[in-house]
Design an enzyme around this catalytic site. Structure first.
Site: not given
Length: 192
Positions: A48, A64-66, A101
């Protein structure tokens, strides 16, 4: 600094800490060949951020990614009300992991940092009536695992072991400590 995410929660967390942000995103396929779940989420976060950083190589870009993980199953954002019911039922009365992350990139300065925070969240037993009430609030529709800990979804949470802000969508403490380890000080933040 560019935030490569449309998440209002990430924007709020970073701005509250003092970062000046521009939101710029690129659509990417949120897939990864990584086997390990944490490495997979880091890879998606990095993709991303890299998609935006390639267009703005002189800028600092963060993203970020959750995901929510329960019984070894990844729960992303729900597609519809049926999805919300299924996700919340699967979380009811037990604990689950929330993995967030983040990635931080500046191509011209040769900076590429990624890391993750894993928290354990414990839910009370949830009734169908409570799920219907929560759906009516419209809050769960854009959230991993179909709930937001910072909002009305907090009603389901008995306790958390870990970082509240990571569960909310961005582990600000770990992020700032990681920047410091890479010679970016607290005083530098307002200049990013």
């Amino acid at each position: 600094m560019i935030l490569a995410s449309n998440s209002p929660r990430r924007k709020e967390i970073l701005e509250n800490f003092g970062f000046n942000l521009k939101v710029i995103t690129k659509n990417i396929d949120e897939v990864s060949d990584e086997e390990d779940i944490i490495k997979r989420i880091e890879d998606i976060a990095r993709k991303k951020v890299s998609a935006v950083a390639e267009v703005y190589p002189n800028e600092f870009v963060v993203g970020a990614d959750t995901v929510v993980v329960v019984d070894d199953k990844i729960l992303g954002k729900p597609k519809d009300e049926k999805d919300i019911y299924e996700m919340l039922h699967s979380l009811s009365g037990k604990s689950h992991k929330v993995i967030t992350s983040f990635s931080f990139v500046n191509i011209s300065k040769n900076i590429s940092i990624s890391d993750s925070e894993v928290s354990e969240v414990y839910f009370k037993n949830i009734t169908d009536e409570e799920i219907s009430w929560y759906i009516d609030t419209k809050e769960p529709f854009d959230k991993a695992g179909s709930y937001g800990i910072q909002g009305k979804g907090s009603y389901f949470v008995e306790r958390i072991d870990g970082d509240f802000f990571a569960v909310m969508g961005f582990p600000i403490g770990k992020f700032v400590r990681t920047l410091a380890k890479n010679s970016i000080s607290l005083d530098d933040i307002k200049k990013l």
